[in-house]
Design a protein around this motif. Structure first.
Motif, PDB file in Angstrom:
ATOM      1  N   HIS A 140       6.828  74.924  71.743  1.00  0.00           N
ATOM      2  CA  HIS A 140       6.904  75.699  70.498  1.00  0.00           C
ATOM      3  C   HIS A 140       7.427  77.074  70.894  1.00  0.00           C
ATOM      4  N   PHE A 182      11.028  76.879  66.539  1.00  0.00           N
ATOM      5  CA  PHE A 182      11.113  75.426  66.581  1.00  0.00           C
ATOM      6  C   PHE A 182      10.001  74.830  67.431  1.00  0.00           C
ATOM      7  N   SER A 228      17.358  65.720  65.162  1.00  0.00           N
ATOM      8  CA  SER A 228      16.491  65.333  64.042  1.00  0.00           C
ATOM      9  C   SER A 228      16.995  65.806  62.681  1.00  0.00           C
ATOM     10  N   SER A 229      18.290  66.054  62.568  1.00  0.00           N
ATOM     11  CA  SER A 229      18.856  66.478  61.283  1.00  0.00           C
ATOM     12  C   SER A 229      18.964  65.322  60.295  1.00  0.00           C
ATOM     13  N   LYS A 251      11.134  75.226  62.371  1.00  0.00           N
ATOM     14  CA  LYS A 251      10.111  75.784  61.492  1.00  0.00           C
ATOM     15  C   LYS A 251      10.666  76.927  60.631  1.00  0.00           C
ATOM     16  N   ARG A 306      20.067  73.833  67.405  1.00  0.00           N
ATOM     17  CA  ARG A 306      20.038  72.372  67.307  1.00  0.00           C
ATOM     18  C   ARG A 306      20.987  71.740  68.325  1.00  0.00           C
ATOM     19  N   THR A 348      11.666  69.934  65.435  1.00  0.00           N
ATOM     20  CA  THR A 348      11.329  70.447  64.109  1.00  0.00           C
ATOM     21  C   THR A 348      11.678  71.925  64.078  1.00  0.00           C
ATOM     22  N   ARG A 405       4.708  69.392  74.146  1.00  0.00           N
ATOM     23  CA  ARG A 405       5.285  70.048  72.969  1.00  0.00           C
ATOM     24  C   ARG A 405       5.686  71.455  73.369  1.00  0.00           C
TER      25      ARG A 405
END
Length: 130
Positions: A110, A96, A12-13, A82, A39, A80, A108
């Motif tokens: 986290h 993230f 998602s960069s 964070k 990433r 994402t 999800r």
């Protein structure tokens, strides 16, 4: 996903895979930061690159295998980051959230991940799932 210059990187960069995580997964370049490593590890999960995940996992916490092919099929939807914090010269954390689906059901993850740098290389150590 095809690994071409035109393909958007799964991390998602917003960059093409070949000029983002492709540097690490396909060209064996060293991640300059813990965030870059995180990433690229996310991208490795999307591509089921167990070899890369194990190679970038610190030896003190690395499992013998991940058996990614034996797990239910996951459809990775996005990442994402964070925050990325250098906590010491050779230590960092990356918080993230990763979204994915299994059998059509959304999930999800986290996490606050811990990274350490040894011999100039960053390694994932462990994480706290929030």
């Amino acid at each position: 996903m095809k690994n071409t210059k035109e393909s958007s990187c799964p991390c998602s960069s917003g960059k093409p895979y070949s000029s983002c995580c492709g540097h690490y997964l396909d060209q064996n370049e060293t991640a300059a930061t813990a965030e870059n490593l995180m990433r690229s590890r996310y991208t490795a999960y999307t591509l089921k690159r167990e070899d890369y995940l194990l190679a970038t996992w610190h030896s003190s916490t690395r499992p013998a295998s991940l058996d990614l092919t034996g797990q239910p099929a996951q459809q990775w939807l996005g990442l994402t980051v964070k925050r990325h914090e250098q906590t010491a010269a050779d230590q960092a954390i990356v918080e993230f959230a990763a979204r994915y689906k299994i059998n059509g059901r959304a999930h999800r993850l986290h996490e606050i991940s811990n990274f350490v740098r040894e011999g100039g290389l960053w390694f994932y150590v462990d994480g706290e799932i929030l």
